[in-house]
Scaffold this motif. Structure first.
Motif, PDB file in Angstrom:
ATOM      1  N   VAL A 256      -7.170  43.361  27.835  1.00 41.21           N
ATOM      2  CA  VAL A 256      -8.246  42.801  26.607  1.00 41.21           C
ATOM      3  C   VAL A 256      -9.423  41.408  27.534  1.00 41.21           C
ATOM      4  O   VAL A 256     -10.126  41.152  26.951  1.00 41.21           O
ATOM      5  CB  VAL A 256      -7.028  42.028  25.643  1.00 41.21           C
ATOM      6  N   ARG A 257      -8.493  40.777  28.599  1.00 36.33           N
ATOM      7  CA  ARG A 257      -9.199  39.619  28.946  1.00 36.33           C
ATOM      8  C   ARG A 257      -9.712  38.788  28.373  1.00 36.33           C
ATOM      9  O   ARG A 257      -9.235  38.194  28.092  1.00 36.33           O
ATOM     10  CB  ARG A 257     -10.705  40.202  30.003  1.00 36.33           C
ATOM     11  N   ASP A 258     -11.028  38.535  28.038  1.00 38.80           N
ATOM     12  CA  ASP A 258     -11.641  37.271  28.192  1.00 38.80           C
ATOM     13  C   ASP A 258     -11.874  37.089  26.010  1.00 38.80           C
ATOM     14  O   ASP A 258     -11.792  36.234  25.657  1.00 38.80           O
ATOM     15  CB  ASP A 258     -12.682  36.875  28.208  1.00 38.80           C
ATOM     16  N   ARG A 259     -11.100  38.226  25.695  1.00 36.68           N
ATOM     17  CA  ARG A 259     -11.052  38.524  24.393  1.00 36.68           C
ATOM     18  C   ARG A 259     -10.155  38.133  23.868  1.00 36.68           C
ATOM     19  O   ARG A 259      -9.518  38.153  22.610  1.00 36.68           O
ATOM     20  CB  ARG A 259     -11.913  40.123  24.023  1.00 36.68           C
ATOM     21  N   LEU A 260      -8.738  37.784  24.496  1.00 38.58           N
ATOM     22  CA  LEU A 260      -7.650  37.586  24.571  1.00 38.58           C
ATOM     23  C   LEU A 260      -7.509  36.254  23.961  1.00 38.58           C
ATOM     24  O   LEU A 260      -7.874  35.517  25.274  1.00 38.58           O
ATOM     25  CB  LEU A 260      -6.381  38.017  25.029  1.00 38.58           C
ATOM     26  N   PRO A 261      -7.289  35.402  22.789  1.00 42.51           N
ATOM     27  CA  PRO A 261      -6.967  34.215  23.494  1.00 42.51           C
ATOM     28  C   PRO A 261      -6.579  33.818  24.502  1.00 42.51           C
ATOM     29  O   PRO A 261      -4.809  34.314  24.397  1.00 42.51           O
ATOM     30  CB  PRO A 261      -6.694  33.689  22.067  1.00 42.51           C
ATOM     31  N   LYS A 262      -6.699  32.419  23.972  1.00 38.11           N
ATOM     32  CA  LYS A 262      -5.440  31.770  25.948  1.00 38.11           C
ATOM     33  C   LYS A 262      -4.745  30.597  25.095  1.00 38.11           C
ATOM     34  O   LYS A 262      -5.541  29.310  24.130  1.00 38.11           O
ATOM     35  CB  LYS A 262      -7.040  31.269  26.829  1.00 38.11           C
ATOM     36  N   PHE A 263      -3.218  30.564  24.948  1.00 41.36           N
ATOM     37  CA  PHE A 263      -2.495  29.297  25.123  1.00 41.36           C
ATOM     38  C   PHE A 263      -2.725  28.055  25.811  1.00 41.36           C
ATOM     39  O   PHE A 263      -2.867  28.603  27.342  1.00 41.36           O
ATOM     40  CB  PHE A 263      -1.432  29.149  25.118  1.00 41.36           C
TER      41      PHE A 263
END
Length: 120
Positions: A64-71
């Motif tokens: 998903v890369r950049d479309r997946l939110p980061k914690f």
């Protein structure tokens, strides 16, 4: 933490219960076995991994890369182990096979797997 406050002030417990379909590879082919693992990450790990490990499954992060939110590191620490109980409602399994990568970039194609409605 919020969990400690609620438990002390209200005697409550906080947890999560997920309803899942376990994904089983259609065949013993390496591609189908990997597709089933990815499907379980996208169907179950997406919700369970953040509260148990502090982050999304690595397969989701990779696909998903950049479309997946980061914690943030702080968010990961807050999430990890933030429950008093874990529940799973498990009623059935589904067969899964490998699907090629699609540039569409959406939930139904990101995992590169296909859930079969009928076993052939």
């Amino acid at each position: 933490m919020l969990t400690n406050f609620l438990q002390k002030s209200q005697g409550g417990k906080i947890g999560i219960t997920l309803s899942i379909k376990w994904m089983v590879p259609l065949s013993n082919e390496h591609t189908d076995v990997e597709a089933a693992a990815r499907a379980n990450d996208f169907q179950f790990g997406w919700f369970m991994d953040p509260v148990t490990f502090g982050d999304y499954p690595s397969s989701m992060q990779h696909l998903v890369r950049d479309r997946l939110p980061k914690f943030s590191p702080k968010e990961s620490l807050i999430l990890k182990g933030s429950y008093d109980f874990l529940g799973v409602n498990y009623y059935t399994a589904k067969y899964v096979t490998h699907a090629p990568y699609s540039p569409l970039g959406n939930y139904s194609t990101d995992g590169c797997y296909k859930i079969l409605s009928k076993f052939k």
